[in-house]
Design an enzyme around this catalytic site. Sequence first.
Site, PDB file in Angstrom:
ATOM      1  CG  ASP A  38      52.219  48.774  41.296  1.00  0.00           C
ATOM      2  OD1 ASP A  38      51.121  49.591  41.131  1.00  0.00           O
ATOM      3  OD2 ASP A  38      52.269  48.586  42.519  1.00  0.00           O
TER       4      ASP A  38
ATOM      5  CD  GLU B  72      53.830  42.048  45.755  1.00  0.00           C
ATOM      6  OE1 GLU B  72      53.871  40.950  45.422  1.00  0.00           O
ATOM      7  OE2 GLU B  72      54.474  43.051  45.617  1.00  0.00           O
TER       8      GLU B  72
END
Lengths: 207, 226
Positions: free
Chosen positions: B127, B15
């Site tokens: 996450d 990311e």
Amino acid sequence: MTLYVSGGNTIVSAFASGRYRVFGETLDIALGNCLDVFAREAGFKQRKGMPLGAAVEQSAVGGKTLISLPYVVKGMDLSLSGLLTAAKSLLHEGKYKLEDLCYSLQEHAFSMVTEVTERALAHTEKKELLLTGGVAANKRLQLMLSAVAEEHESKLNVVPREFAMDNGAMIAWTGALSYKHGCLTPINESHVNLRWRIDKVDVPWAK
Amino acid sequence: MGEMTERTLLKKGAEASLYAAEWHGKSVVIKARLPKKYRPEKLDKTIRTYRTVHEPQLMHEAKKAGVPTPIIYLVDVENAIIIMEHINGRQVKKLLEDLVANERENLCVKIGELIAKLHKNGIIHGDLTTSNMILNDEGKVYLVDFGLGEKNAELEAKGVDLHLMKRALQSTHYQHAEECFLAIVKGYNSVLENEAKDVLDKIKEIERRGRYVAERKQERQNEVSV
């Protein structure tokens, strides 16, 4: 690392210590299912030997405008049901061009799948990525994944369509490998198991 | 961005890319959410901007809830860059396997307590993996990477959050997954008390939604006989 995308599965897995471990998966519906259901709602006709959802790919080629839709990534998992519901309701509103909806549905769904695959690649640092399942034939998905594979110095391989969808050779080959490695089930104990998780099966033939 | 030494790449994540540098005499981590070529520009910009704005807000909320997170020094929304404190320590992912059983349990109990503190305050990490936890030199556990997080007090969101933690243990720490998750639940229970049971029940429900699950397999086997 394998990305398996079909009507029933959306799984990112990799082999480690005797089993395939699941790194990411859908929390609800599968990618192929999402495309199939949308295609049915849109009234697309099925072509022989192709999943219904493949019609979405064809239509999406003519799409130009990206319509904003839900994008739901949770860790390495994803959720597609909200995306499908939103796309279906926009379809029935009738305000948008069908090509744009198909394009937007694909771009959102594939970006999500690609993001979780990239997460798994970055996490495991695997050098090969295999794409399989009924949706593997989608050219746009292949393009997105090859961009990600390249960025992580990994090589993308795509299973040919005749082997990527359900087929006898795949089942027979797994049976032959099992037999060779002593995984035997007596006939009277054999049964149908439609919901076997990939990470619950020992795979003695892989390394 | 003022005085900054040359940056060195720490980790090229999926990311974002993380860099280490000295900035105004401080050791910092620069988190840069670089554009992703694979997705349409408009979607890419939306995602990067949203996460860059929300991550520092959630880290701040987490601190208020008593969960250690790095101090935020600068947020550059336009370029999707966050500059934050560098935590000296080790990723839990890298040390969990090397611990002896009771050390591992203590660490997991502590992690469970931190997750519970977040959830008690309606913060979802989004996450939870051992890659996103750092044990510093003083034995304090920091949670990082709130990019997929959200403010959400619903049972569903908490259940998914903890379910992801369980899944991360099963894929990455499969030898110790069960004992670690039990220890996390123990820590979680100690902070959340009554609500913890509801969250754990929710996890079972979430797992049943997946296609290949043991419970549904049982149901199917009762239906199908060969």
